[in-house]
Design a protein around this motif. Sequence first.
Motif, PDB file in Angstrom:
ATOM      1  N   LEU A 101       8.645  11.681  -0.307  1.00  0.00           N
ATOM      2  CA  LEU A 101       8.377  10.431  -0.973  1.00  0.00           C
ATOM      3  C   LEU A 101       9.655   9.654  -1.020  1.00  0.00           C
ATOM      4  O   LEU A 101       9.633   8.386  -0.903  1.00  0.00           O
ATOM      5  CB  LEU A 101       8.591  10.910  -2.563  1.00  0.00           C
ATOM      6  CG  LEU A 101       7.236  11.920  -3.284  1.00  0.00           C
ATOM      7  CD1 LEU A 101       7.290  12.384  -4.541  1.00  0.00           C
ATOM      8  CD2 LEU A 101       6.099  10.824  -2.944  1.00  0.00           C
ATOM      9  N   GLN A 102      10.799  10.241  -0.722  1.00  0.00           N
ATOM     10  CA  GLN A 102      12.021   9.524  -0.530  1.00  0.00           C
ATOM     11  C   GLN A 102      11.974   8.488   0.805  1.00  0.00           C
ATOM     12  O   GLN A 102      12.417   7.616   0.779  1.00  0.00           O
ATOM     13  CB  GLN A 102      13.170  10.310  -0.311  1.00  0.00           C
ATOM     14  CG  GLN A 102      13.454  11.394  -1.485  1.00  0.00           C
ATOM     15  CD  GLN A 102      13.966  10.723  -2.907  1.00  0.00           C
ATOM     16  OE1 GLN A 102      14.708   9.557  -2.736  1.00  0.00           O
ATOM     17  NE2 GLN A 102      13.769  11.205  -3.973  1.00  0.00           N
ATOM     18  N   LYS A 103      11.600   9.344   1.846  1.00  0.00           N
ATOM     19  CA  LYS A 103      11.438   8.700   3.155  1.00  0.00           C
ATOM     20  C   LYS A 103      10.341   7.441   2.952  1.00  0.00           C
ATOM     21  O   LYS A 103      10.711   6.493   3.588  1.00  0.00           O
ATOM     22  CB  LYS A 103      10.873   9.693   4.078  1.00  0.00           C
ATOM     23  CG  LYS A 103      10.859   9.263   5.535  1.00  0.00           C
ATOM     24  CD  LYS A 103      10.613  10.232   6.530  1.00  0.00           C
ATOM     25  CE  LYS A 103      10.689   9.671   8.060  1.00  0.00           C
ATOM     26  NZ  LYS A 103      10.384  10.905   8.953  1.00  0.00           N
ATOM     27  N   LEU A 104       9.485   7.682   2.259  1.00  0.00           N
ATOM     28  CA  LEU A 104       8.416   6.472   1.983  1.00  0.00           C
ATOM     29  C   LEU A 104       9.032   5.417   1.535  1.00  0.00           C
ATOM     30  O   LEU A 104       9.001   4.268   1.659  1.00  0.00           O
ATOM     31  CB  LEU A 104       6.897   7.068   1.418  1.00  0.00           C
ATOM     32  CG  LEU A 104       6.077   5.940   1.370  1.00  0.00           C
ATOM     33  CD1 LEU A 104       5.355   5.376   2.757  1.00  0.00           C
ATOM     34  CD2 LEU A 104       4.813   6.563   0.658  1.00  0.00           C
ATOM     35  N   GLY A 156      -9.729   8.736  -5.063  1.00  0.00           N
ATOM     36  CA  GLY A 156     -10.235   7.631  -4.453  1.00  0.00           C
ATOM     37  C   GLY A 156      -9.430   6.335  -4.215  1.00  0.00           C
ATOM     38  O   GLY A 156      -9.493   5.687  -3.120  1.00  0.00           O
ATOM     39  N   TYR A 157      -8.351   6.440  -5.121  1.00  0.00           N
ATOM     40  CA  TYR A 157      -7.217   5.307  -4.791  1.00  0.00           C
ATOM     41  C   TYR A 157      -6.387   5.607  -3.409  1.00  0.00           C
ATOM     42  O   TYR A 157      -6.164   4.844  -2.869  1.00  0.00           O
ATOM     43  CB  TYR A 157      -6.408   5.463  -5.986  1.00  0.00           C
ATOM     44  CG  TYR A 157      -5.555   4.300  -6.294  1.00  0.00           C
ATOM     45  CD1 TYR A 157      -5.759   2.718  -6.038  1.00  0.00           C
ATOM     46  CD2 TYR A 157      -4.256   4.409  -6.200  1.00  0.00           C
ATOM     47  CE1 TYR A 157      -4.911   2.018  -6.180  1.00  0.00           C
ATOM     48  CE2 TYR A 157      -3.093   3.412  -6.638  1.00  0.00           C
ATOM     49  CZ  TYR A 157      -3.523   1.912  -6.381  1.00  0.00           C
ATOM     50  OH  TYR A 157      -2.818   1.005  -6.523  1.00  0.00           O
ATOM     51  N   ALA A 179       0.939  -1.280   0.114  1.00  0.00           N
ATOM     52  CA  ALA A 179      -0.045  -0.028   0.119  1.00  0.00           C
ATOM     53  C   ALA A 179       0.705   1.335  -0.025  1.00  0.00           C
ATOM     54  O   ALA A 179       0.457   2.015  -0.708  1.00  0.00           O
ATOM     55  CB  ALA A 179      -1.047  -0.029   1.189  1.00  0.00           C
ATOM     56  N   ALA A 180       1.945   1.133   0.746  1.00  0.00           N
ATOM     57  CA  ALA A 180       2.845   2.417   0.708  1.00  0.00           C
ATOM     58  C   ALA A 180       3.567   2.767  -0.627  1.00  0.00           C
ATOM     59  O   ALA A 180       3.826   3.540  -0.955  1.00  0.00           O
ATOM     60  CB  ALA A 180       3.698   2.218   1.749  1.00  0.00           C
ATOM     61  N   SER A 181       3.890   1.533  -1.214  1.00  0.00           N
ATOM     62  CA  SER A 181       4.700   1.781  -2.641  1.00  0.00           C
ATOM     63  C   SER A 181       3.262   2.416  -3.493  1.00  0.00           C
ATOM     64  O   SER A 181       3.786   3.082  -4.367  1.00  0.00           O
ATOM     65  CB  SER A 181       5.358   0.281  -2.980  1.00  0.00           C
ATOM     66  OG  SER A 181       6.171  -0.165  -1.984  1.00  0.00           O
ATOM     67  N   ALA A 182       2.332   1.599  -3.543  1.00  0.00           N
ATOM     68  CA  ALA A 182       1.415   2.077  -4.499  1.00  0.00           C
ATOM     69  C   ALA A 182       1.031   3.815  -4.102  1.00  0.00           C
ATOM     70  O   ALA A 182       0.765   4.397  -5.134  1.00  0.00           O
ATOM     71  CB  ALA A 182      -0.048   1.498  -4.329  1.00  0.00           C
ATOM     72  N   LEU A 183       0.956   4.229  -2.915  1.00  0.00           N
ATOM     73  CA  LEU A 183       0.739   5.546  -2.526  1.00  0.00           C
ATOM     74  C   LEU A 183       1.957   6.357  -2.996  1.00  0.00           C
ATOM     75  O   LEU A 183       1.554   7.485  -3.603  1.00  0.00           O
ATOM     76  CB  LEU A 183       0.613   5.801  -0.957  1.00  0.00           C
ATOM     77  CG  LEU A 183       0.244   7.263  -0.702  1.00  0.00           C
ATOM     78  CD1 LEU A 183      -0.927   7.693  -1.092  1.00  0.00           C
ATOM     79  CD2 LEU A 183       0.494   7.429   0.999  1.00  0.00           C
TER      80      LEU A 183
END
Length: 175
Positions: free
Chosen positions: A74-77, A122-123, A55-59
Amino acid sequence: MSALKNRRTAALIMAAMMVLALPLGAGASGRRMFNKVEAAFEQNVAGDLMARVGAASALNVVAWRYLSADDPQLQKLAEAASTASDAETLQEAAQADRALEEAFLAVYLALDEDNMSEKDAGYRSGLYAEFLSAAQKIAHDSYNDTARAYNKNLNAFPGRVFFPLLGYDPAPVWE
């Protein structure tokens, strides 16, 4: 041989054997308990943790459309997702999951729903729900009961004395 027939010598040998039996028994007991904790993690928590990573990668993919490519969030995620995927110990996994949650929420909040397409908004909401759902599954998993029982034994005698000497650490509990 005659020394073994002496009661005093026999009592000393028996006492020495009893003293040595404690750390040996504690070590074997600790290993069995820790193996149960690791098995419960692999059977239950690991899959849910990977769902959170997904889910984190998709976000992160969605966020690249709306945030600057060099945005530190974004880098931290991305780093947190990678660290969670690569965690080798229970402690590493728990620490990586905490960092992943912090980074996920920062990116989620940085995305302004009003400036996103309806589909992406929505995603984003769906990924948030998926991320939280996996956290709830982990928090209510039988792994936590196993980890708590293990930790309780670490704090009781003889575990409190011997487990730290044998390298056993408390198991993390996901709340």
